[in-house]
Design an enzyme around this catalytic site. Sequence first.
Site, short mmCIF file in Angstrom:
data_model
loop_
_atom_site.label_atom_id
_atom_site.label_comp_id
_atom_site.label_asym_id
_atom_site.label_seq_id
_atom_site.Cartn_x
_atom_site.Cartn_y
_atom_site.Cartn_z
N THR A 72 0.86 -1.13 -0.05
CA THR A 72 0.09 0.15 0.05
C THR A 72 1.01 1.51 0.02
O THR A 72 0.44 2.29 -0.70
CB THR A 72 -1.02 0.06 1.35
OG1 THR A 72 -1.67 -1.19 1.30
CG2 THR A 72 -1.83 1.22 1.19
N GLN A 179 0.75 -9.30 -6.21
CA GLN A 179 0.30 -10.48 -6.35
C GLN A 179 1.29 -11.67 -7.20
O GLN A 179 1.00 -12.81 -7.16
CB GLN A 179 -1.10 -10.63 -6.69
CG GLN A 179 -2.01 -10.14 -5.66
CD GLN A 179 -2.17 -11.20 -4.23
OE1 GLN A 179 -1.59 -12.26 -4.09
NE2 GLN A 179 -2.79 -10.60 -3.30
N HIS A 201 4.81 -9.84 2.77
CA HIS A 201 4.01 -10.69 3.26
C HIS A 201 3.14 -11.43 2.21
O HIS A 201 2.51 -12.47 2.55
CB HIS A 201 3.14 -9.85 4.32
CG HIS A 201 2.02 -9.20 3.85
ND1 HIS A 201 0.54 -9.77 4.05
CD2 HIS A 201 1.65 -8.20 3.48
CE1 HIS A 201 -0.11 -9.10 3.37
NE2 HIS A 201 0.53 -7.79 2.90
N CYS A 338 -16.52 -8.63 4.02
CA CYS A 338 -17.19 -9.60 4.41
C CYS A 338 -17.30 -9.19 5.95
O CYS A 338 -16.50 -9.22 6.58
CB CYS A 338 -16.55 -10.93 4.29
SG CYS A 338 -17.13 -12.26 5.01
N1 PLP Z 1 -2.19 -4.83 -4.21
C1 PLP Z 1 -2.57 -5.85 -4.29
C2 PLP Z 1 -3.03 -6.62 -5.64
C3 PLP Z 1 -2.91 -6.51 -3.10
O1 PLP Z 1 -3.40 -7.97 -3.19
C4 PLP Z 1 -2.58 -6.07 -1.92
C5 PLP Z 1 -2.80 -6.70 -0.43
O2 PLP Z 1 -3.69 -7.39 -0.45
C6 PLP Z 1 -1.90 -4.86 -1.86
C7 PLP Z 1 -1.81 -4.13 -3.07
C8 PLP Z 1 -1.77 -4.28 -0.64
O3 PLP Z 1 -0.52 -4.59 -0.09
P1 PLP Z 1 0.12 -4.53 1.43
O4 PLP Z 1 -1.15 -5.51 2.19
O5 PLP Z 1 1.20 -4.72 1.71
O6 PLP Z 1 -0.07 -3.34 1.91
#
Ligand code: PLP
Length: 394
Positions: A72, A179, A201, A338
């Site tokens: 993020t 991903q 993670h 959810c």
């Molecule tokens: N972009 C995608 C496609 C994601 O699946 C995620 C997390 O679910 C993120 C960005 C955000 O990553 P983070 O959880 O490390 O902030």
Amino acid sequence: MPAHLDQNATTAAAPEAVTAMLPWLAAPAANPSAGHPAGKAAADALRAARGEVARLFGARLASEVVFTAGGTEAINAAVHAACARTPGRRRLITSTVEHSATKRAYDVRAAAGTHDVVKIGVDEEGRLDRAALFAAIDAHTACVSLMLANNETGVLFDLAGVAAACEAVGATFHIDAVQVPGKAPVDVYALGCHMASISGHKFHGPRGTGALFVRDGFPFAPTVVGGPQEGERRAGTENTPGIIGLGVAARIAREKASDAAACAALAARRDRLEAGLLAALPGARVSGAAAPRVPNTCNVTFRFRGDGDGAPDAAPDSALVLALLFEAGVEASAGSACSALKVAPSPVLLAMGRTPDEAARGLRFSLSHGTTDAEIDAALAAVQGAVGALQALA
Ligand code: PLP
């Protein structure tokens, strides 16, 4: 131990990553900016991790890696830097199926009145409308930010030619590759992007770690300012243990993604699960089955009698199925918000043309290279049990 088939949400840190991190958690003087020997040792370890992450991106220069606290943050930093590079340009382009990190980073700029957001649609298999994308990229475009693999369906976007289209009009191109590591190779030079985001993670690194690839020479304006760390692109004392764990996870993910036999075995487990789900769930349909996908993700919708009128109805949605799966020791997800046994229709499935009923009946199973046959068997048995219980209810 529950069967964790929600690996797109998060993964367990690899034992090798944890082992590498542990000494650094307790090291008293391991500030990589410090001039004493302990600081220098931390700086050396950071340098090695940066090299591993650069290799995961397919980048030549370790200096093209900026460590962040996750996907993020990396995405927000990229959008900020893109907008700062071309002030006065109003157009921000993305797709209708992006993660909320990209969506919200754009939305706040639209709400502030500085930018307009153009969202490119997808077809019923989740494939990007490339013609609409190329038509939208123009001289007013500040940023094109697109995901490589979708977190809900695993569908891989075809991003060929996007970099050249951006280059032609001076727009910035960012890829959300969060991903992808461990599931498919990442090659930022072949993709031609200016920036790309990953998150530790999601590939067996520690939570709260991530990285942004920033192409050499890109005029990067930072969001986090202060000290000179990360080449003045992300200030603040580095998370040395986390970054070291990220480096180890990056090496393992790169090796896994280029191991054809490991990826084929992962896809085979996913396909066996998928075949079982199609047989067990009434009206089952796999989202994105006809599109190129990463080998670990399966998103299946189901239908009970009474579905299909476009309005929410009383038939069970995926929250109920998930609750029964949790009870049976199987962790999966709805892929969308959810709460309290109610699932909001998934914006991703809605964008793929599903009705609101169907879009509230997505079940996402996401595997890792460590997922076992026993976990797949447990998931299929749990789904069969849940369907039996819910059919009796409906
Ligand atoms: N972009 C995608 C496609 C994601 O699946 C995620 C997390 O679910 C993120 C960005 C955000 O990553 P983070 O959880 O490390 O902030």
